[in-house]
Design a protein around this motif. Sequence first.
Motif, PDB file in Angstrom:
ATOM      1  N   ARG A 211       0.835  -1.206   0.000  1.00 10.66           N
ATOM      2  CA  ARG A 211       0.000   0.000   0.000  1.00 10.66           C
ATOM      3  C   ARG A 211       0.867   1.252   0.000  1.00 10.66           C
ATOM      4  N   VAL A 212       1.899   1.268   0.844  1.00 13.96           N
ATOM      5  CA  VAL A 212       2.780   2.437   0.941  1.00 13.96           C
ATOM      6  C   VAL A 212       3.546   2.639  -0.359  1.00 13.96           C
ATOM      7  N   ARG A 213       4.053   1.562  -0.937  1.00 12.29           N
ATOM      8  CA  ARG A 213       4.795   1.663  -2.202  1.00 12.29           C
ATOM      9  C   ARG A 213       3.918   2.249  -3.302  1.00 12.29           C
ATOM     10  N   ALA A 214       2.681   1.769  -3.403  1.00 17.45           N
ATOM     11  CA  ALA A 214       1.768   2.275  -4.429  1.00 17.45           C
ATOM     12  C   ALA A 214       1.491   3.760  -4.232  1.00 17.45           C
ATOM     13  N   ALA A 215       1.319   4.166  -2.964  1.00 19.15           N
ATOM     14  CA  ALA A 215       1.052   5.584  -2.681  1.00 19.15           C
ATOM     15  C   ALA A 215       2.245   6.454  -3.052  1.00 19.15           C
ATOM     16  N   ALA A 216       3.448   5.996  -2.685  1.00 24.32           N
ATOM     17  CA  ALA A 216       4.656   6.772  -2.982  1.00 24.32           C
ATOM     18  C   ALA A 216       4.880   6.876  -4.480  1.00 24.32           C
ATOM     19  N   GLU A 217       4.740   5.771  -5.197  1.00 28.66           N
ATOM     20  CA  GLU A 217       4.976   5.790  -6.633  1.00 28.66           C
ATOM     21  C   GLU A 217       3.961   6.665  -7.360  1.00 28.66           C
ATOM     22  N   ALA A 218       2.709   6.687  -6.861  1.00 30.99           N
ATOM     23  CA  ALA A 218       1.696   7.556  -7.476  1.00 30.99           C
ATOM     24  C   ALA A 218       2.061   9.024  -7.303  1.00 30.99           C
ATOM     25  N   MET A 219       2.566   9.387  -6.130  1.00 36.40           N
ATOM     26  CA  MET A 219       2.948  10.785  -5.878  1.00 36.40           C
ATOM     27  C   MET A 219       4.180  11.199  -6.673  1.00 36.40           C
ATOM     28  N   LEU A 220       5.040  10.248  -6.976  1.00 37.97           N
ATOM     29  CA  LEU A 220       6.313  10.552  -7.624  1.00 37.97           C
ATOM     30  C   LEU A 220       6.244  10.496  -9.148  1.00 37.97           C
ATOM     31  N   THR A 221       5.064  10.204  -9.699  1.00 35.76           N
ATOM     32  CA  THR A 221       4.900  10.137 -11.153  1.00 35.76           C
ATOM     33  C   THR A 221       3.874  11.171 -11.600  1.00 35.76           C
ATOM     34  N   GLY A 222       3.717  11.285 -12.906  1.00 38.64           N
ATOM     35  CA  GLY A 222       2.763  12.238 -13.451  1.00 38.64           C
ATOM     36  C   GLY A 222       3.434  13.539 -13.855  1.00 38.64           C
ATOM     37  N   PRO A 223       2.640  14.471 -14.378  1.00 41.65           N
ATOM     38  CA  PRO A 223       3.208  15.731 -14.875  1.00 41.65           C
ATOM     39  C   PRO A 223       3.757  16.639 -13.778  1.00 41.65           C
ATOM     40  N   LYS A 224       3.195  16.556 -12.578  1.00 42.03           N
ATOM     41  CA  LYS A 224       3.662  17.388 -11.470  1.00 42.03           C
ATOM     42  C   LYS A 224       3.934  16.515 -10.235  1.00 42.03           C
ATOM     43  N   PRO A 225       4.978  15.712 -10.257  1.00 42.59           N
ATOM     44  CA  PRO A 225       5.263  14.844  -9.109  1.00 42.59           C
ATOM     45  C   PRO A 225       5.731  15.650  -7.916  1.00 42.59           C
ATOM     46  N   VAL A 226       5.549  15.081  -6.741  1.00 45.07           N
ATOM     47  CA  VAL A 226       6.080  15.735  -5.540  1.00 45.07           C
ATOM     48  C   VAL A 226       7.599  15.674  -5.593  1.00 45.07           C
ATOM     49  N   THR A 227       8.234  16.646  -4.956  1.00 47.61           N
ATOM     50  CA  THR A 227       9.706  16.666  -4.905  1.00 47.61           C
ATOM     51  C   THR A 227      10.216  16.226  -3.537  1.00 47.61           C
ATOM     52  N   ALA A 228       9.294  16.029  -2.592  1.00 48.76           N
ATOM     53  CA  ALA A 228       9.679  15.614  -1.239  1.00 48.76           C
ATOM     54  C   ALA A 228       8.549  14.801  -0.634  1.00 48.76           C
ATOM     55  N   LEU A 229       8.909  13.934   0.308  1.00 51.31           N
ATOM     56  CA  LEU A 229       7.924  13.119   1.015  1.00 51.31           C
ATOM     57  C   LEU A 229       8.126  13.254   2.521  1.00 51.31           C
ATOM     58  N   PHE A 230       6.999  13.278   3.234  1.00 54.05           N
ATOM     59  CA  PHE A 230       7.018  13.184   4.691  1.00 54.05           C
ATOM     60  C   PHE A 230       6.304  11.895   5.048  1.00 54.05           C
ATOM     61  N   SER A 231       7.003  10.977   5.717  1.00 54.76           N
ATOM     62  CA  SER A 231       6.402   9.683   6.078  1.00 54.76           C
ATOM     63  C   SER A 231       5.967   9.704   7.534  1.00 54.76           C
ATOM     64  N   GLY A 232       4.771   9.177   7.786  1.00 53.66           N
ATOM     65  CA  GLY A 232       4.118   9.370   9.076  1.00 53.66           C
ATOM     66  C   GLY A 232       4.572   8.487  10.208  1.00 53.66           C
ATOM     67  N   ASN A 233       5.317   7.403   9.934  1.00 44.74           N
ATOM     68  CA  ASN A 233       5.886   6.601  11.025  1.00 44.74           C
ATOM     69  C   ASN A 233       7.021   5.737  10.494  1.00 44.74           C
ATOM     70  N   ASN A 234       7.660   5.000  11.388  1.00 39.16           N
ATOM     71  CA  ASN A 234       8.877   4.266  11.015  1.00 39.16           C
ATOM     72  C   ASN A 234       8.629   3.187   9.964  1.00 39.16           C
ATOM     73  N   ARG A 235       7.494   2.504  10.039  1.00 32.89           N
ATOM     74  CA  ARG A 235       7.232   1.449   9.069  1.00 32.89           C
ATOM     75  C   ARG A 235       6.999   2.019   7.672  1.00 32.89           C
ATOM     76  N   VAL A 236       6.322   3.164   7.612  1.00 35.04           N
ATOM     77  CA  VAL A 236       6.144   3.838   6.323  1.00 35.04           C
ATOM     78  C   VAL A 236       7.502   4.280   5.773  1.00 35.04           C
ATOM     79  N   THR A 237       8.333   4.825   6.649  1.00 34.41           N
ATOM     80  CA  THR A 237       9.637   5.322   6.219  1.00 34.41           C
ATOM     81  C   THR A 237      10.477   4.219   5.589  1.00 34.41           C
ATOM     82  N   VAL A 238      10.485   3.034   6.185  1.00 38.76           N
ATOM     83  CA  VAL A 238      11.293   1.926   5.659  1.00 38.76           C
ATOM     84  C   VAL A 238      10.893   1.613   4.218  1.00 38.76           C
TER      85      VAL A 238
END
Length: 343
Positions: free
Chosen positions: A237-264
């Motif tokens: 679930r986390v991988r899919a969310a991150a990859e969706a944010m990082l693709t497309g015409p205006k991808p995010v340039t930074a991520l904030f992860s909400g806990n240690n398991r998400v960060t890993v």
Amino acid sequence: MAETARHPEPRYGNRPTMKDVAARAGVGLKTVSRVVNSEPGVTPDTERRVQEAIEALGFRRNDSARVLRKGRTASIGLVLEDLADPFYGPLSRAVEEVARAHGALLINGSSAEDPEREQELVLALCARRVDGLIVIPAADDHRYLEPEIKAGVATVFVDRPAGQIQADMVLSDSFGGAREGVAHLIAHGHRRIGFIGDQPRIHTATERLRGYHAAMAEAGITVEDSWVSLGSTDPDRVRAAAEAMLTGPKPVTALFSGNNRVTVTVVRVLADRERPVALVGFDDIELADLLGITVISQDAATVGRTAAEHLFRRLDGSGHPPARVELPTRLIARGSGEIPPAA
């Protein structure tokens, strides 16, 4: 006719008793009780015989009768979300150290983020007459604990508040920590910042999301819906969310992860990308210093120690109203949160 094989009798449940010790030592039951409970009135020679019998039989004192006489078990319960989560290791150890200093035994278990399992575990500990409880809640309704608290079971909630009851709690500043982490990314030039967090019913997840929104609003940045994803910490679930944010015409340039398991999981996603992406994670993770991961650190040991000390003050008779203790977090800059937006 063949002789029937003789099977050894089962040992389980056949523990030696004080009566067995008395018979072997050739003394009365009261004499054994005095030796076991370190009471006066026994000659050195008799005490030696009793101790030898105890050692030979492997006798261990049964504290059940002492519990019935004194009403206290010298034990406390710790209910965690997940025993495997690295955050809870130092927290549990700190609680155990405080309990040991007070001559108490720590019994812990995991709710697996299941409200029903939490209630079942908590009430099972109460049925075993623990003196106090430290609970990282999975449920949002803790009225089931009111009779136990009224009966004298001291209770402290940790990491998240109790639901629908007034009780002591020890929290980290999730809102302030997330706000600082996102502001740190903004200060390094980022405007398109994604947030990936835990399930929205969890207090810490919503507080960290609130901190994210506060930092973005203070910088005059309008958050797009596609920049925010809350849900389970399952890696897929986390991988899919991150990859969706990082693709497309205006991808995010930074991520904030909400806990240690998400960060890993996010670290693994970013390792496969050619262009650098800034990252700040809430909670420290193992090897973060070597990997250069910028984090918002909450001191799990201090959280556990503070909760345990508060619990034992209650057990010692403190009658102050339920208290809320909120401990500060700390930003540790290691490199990933200082990466500027790609040109």
